[in-house]
Design an enzyme around this catalytic site. Sequence first.
Site, PDB file in Angstrom:
ATOM      1  CG  HIS A 163      -1.208  -6.747   4.010  1.00 15.31           C
ATOM      2  ND1 HIS A 163      -0.498  -6.258   2.939  1.00 15.31           N
ATOM      3  CD2 HIS A 163      -1.589  -5.683   4.741  1.00 15.31           C
ATOM      4  CE1 HIS A 163      -0.476  -4.940   3.014  1.00 15.31           C
ATOM      5  NE2 HIS A 163      -1.128  -4.559   4.091  1.00 15.31           N
ATOM      6  NE  ARG A 168      -3.477  -2.825   7.261  1.00 16.62           N
ATOM      7  CZ  ARG A 168      -2.799  -2.909   8.415  1.00 16.62           C
ATOM      8  NH1 ARG A 168      -3.382  -3.373   9.484  1.00 16.62           N
ATOM      9  NH2 ARG A 168      -1.542  -2.530   8.464  1.00 16.62           N
ATOM     10  CD  GLU A 177       0.635   3.643   2.747  1.00 15.17           C
ATOM     11  OE1 GLU A 177       0.927   2.605   3.348  1.00 15.17           O
ATOM     12  OE2 GLU A 177      -0.497   3.844   2.258  1.00 15.17           O
ATOM     13  CG  ASP A 207       3.143  -0.067   1.976  1.00 16.76           C
ATOM     14  OD1 ASP A 207       3.700  -1.053   1.454  1.00 16.76           O
ATOM     15  OD2 ASP A 207       1.916  -0.008   2.169  1.00 16.76           O
ATOM     16  NE  ARG A 229       3.784  -4.627   3.929  1.00 14.95           N
ATOM     17  CZ  ARG A 229       2.724  -3.858   4.183  1.00 14.95           C
ATOM     18  NH1 ARG A 229       2.541  -2.720   3.508  1.00 14.95           N
ATOM     19  NH2 ARG A 229       1.854  -4.163   5.089  1.00 14.95           N
ATOM     20  CB  CYS A 256      -1.469   3.268  11.478  1.00 15.29           C
ATOM     21  SG  CYS A 256      -1.280   3.693   9.736  1.00 15.29           S
TER      22      CYS A 256
HETATM   23  C1  PEP Z   1       1.584   0.670   6.309  1.00 13.59           C
HETATM   24  O1  PEP Z   1       1.964   0.602   5.130  1.00 13.59           O
HETATM   25  O2  PEP Z   1       2.349   0.899   7.270  1.00 13.59           O
HETATM   26  C2  PEP Z   1       0.171   0.458   6.645  1.00 13.59           C
HETATM   27  C3  PEP Z   1      -0.283   0.650   7.854  1.00 13.59           C
HETATM   28  O3  PEP Z   1      -0.646   0.021   5.657  1.00 13.59           O
HETATM   29  P1  PEP Z   1      -0.704  -1.496   5.153  1.00 13.59           P
HETATM   30  O4  PEP Z   1       0.100  -2.330   6.134  1.00 13.59           O
HETATM   31  O5  PEP Z   1      -2.129  -1.888   5.116  1.00 13.59           O
HETATM   32  O6  PEP Z   1      -0.075  -1.425   3.812  1.00 13.59           O
HETATM   33 MG    MG Z   2       0.527   0.583   3.512  1.00 16.71          MG
END
Ligand code: PEP
Ligand code: MG
Length: 587
Positions: free
Chosen positions: A197, A303, A441, A465, A475, A512
């Site tokens: 993130h 988000r 996800e 995810d 990740r 996304c």
């Molecule tokens: C994802 O997991 O691809 C996603 C868009 O959500 P985040 O990156 O906020 O976990």
């Molecule tokens: Mg996610």
Amino acid sequence: MGGSLSPEERLRGTGASAGIAIGRAYIADRRALRVMHRHVEAEEVAAEVTRLRDAIEVADGELERAKQKLEERQGEDHFRIFEAQQLILHDEHLVDETVRRITADRINAEWALEKTAEHIRKVFAAIEDDYLRARGEDVTWVIQRIMRSLTGEVEVDLSPPPDAIVIAHGLSPADVASLRRAAISAIVTEEGGETSHTAILARAFDIPTVVGVEGVMSKVGTGDLVIVDGDGEVIIHPGAEVVKEYRGRARRLAALEQELLKDRDLAGETEDGVRMGLTANIELADEIESAISHGAEGIGLYRTEFLFMNRPDLPTEEEHYHVACSVLDMLKGRPATFRTFDLGSDKVASFRSDHVNEQNPALGMRSIRLCLTEEGRPLFKAQLRAYLRAGLRGKIRIMFPMISGVDELREAKRVLEEARRELNMEGTPYAEDVPVGIMIEMPSAAMTADLLARESDFFSVGTNDLIQYSLAIDRENEQVSYLYTPLHPAILRLIKGVVDAAHARGIRVTMCGEMAGEPTLALLLLGLGLDELSMNPASLPVVKRVLREATFTEARQLTNEVMALATQDEIERHLLAKMRDRLPDQA
Ligand code: PEP
Ligand code: MG
């Protein structure tokens, strides 16, 4: 400023946010003692040596006092420990070596001491005798004592000067949000992967960022000249020619961006008329302007958990409502998908501070699970009530994160039903037709996509995810980031299965995850049948250009070829070969 005498050094990491920055480093070590790294001029060397000797004297005085206290109360053994530490304190290996480094490397006392400590630690670690090896701890302890008197042991703050290049071991998403306010020019971290993130936020804020740069903290000092190339390179102490070269590259990148932005108001439509929706991912309402100026047709992922971070209190229904209304107003009729809060894991929920120590936070109490706990439920419902009400103001869609299967979706929908019932009973106006969809996800969701499609208005594939959970790769962990790939055949098959299941029920699928903003993958995703790609705003123009200069027939053909390949390596090579001439030249 120091550094001019040091040789140029190039380090590689993972490119996390594109762009070039040339500036002065600011070291933000959030781990322990603040150890300032600074190159010094020749005339400052003597002063640094004096600082070191003074700090040793202070530490010696502390040990002497501690020893005397013991002498009065306790036995000889403890007394000897302090005596031994005093000996270490004045040991020539420690002192002379540190002085030598200050003089030869032209670095400040703290940095030199840190390097000596590293060296001594290695020597002790290699000793076979257990007892002797354990004496290494005494040395560490003594060094810490000197370091404390050198630094004053202050709590690390993150207040870099504007335009600084922030170098850190690791930064939290909340740190990045506050760094943005400080108007820094780039970020380099030792930790982190491309879809952490921290990296996502850096992209959202358009801050050139390289993550996973091993050892960078020990090589750069505050004030050193650094070039950051968001493609994955960090150049320390660059020479004049290199600075000139990178200035030229930065100018060419800016020119290319301007060129691509000419298509801003055109659709992401192929030459044979197939249209891909192109929307933006945002974390904070003030990113909308950038989303629109990069040509977003709407917000594909908001988000909202960032509304909960960097503050001591919690957002109320009214706050959610006002944020949603102002987002919809700014979007002037464009749609926005609000994902209910996806807190937990690296996005720490302040109201669950007791849970931050989970062993496996990514597999722990996070996201929709947290929303459905007794503690999370009222917060979740407040958000849902706000979005139902905001539905009268503009095109809003509600999306649930981390849904594992139909049970959880039904449970989340029950809360939504309660929210509707309450609004009805109170006579509060709200929109009845707000679409409700889910993130796909988790592998379990992907594999039950046909069942979930019966009860969802849309899907959004969260590949960040989905990859993490399908391939069992954290990740956030730079050590396994080389294994983190969207091009594993398993991932492509999962995505295809999700799209096909959704289309069989007539619902649309967005992607996304960060994969959606990768121009090399744009035709593959079109060929897989995705209806919309939601990404960081800065990637929209280039992805749109790739789509507009291709046909759907070509994309399908490419996808068929890729789906027949067995390994990620073959897939990557095939895609690069096919896409090379289709990407705008960013040289
Ligand atoms: C994802 O997991 O691809 C996603 C868009 O959500 P985040 O990156 O906020 O976990
Ligand atoms: Mg996610």
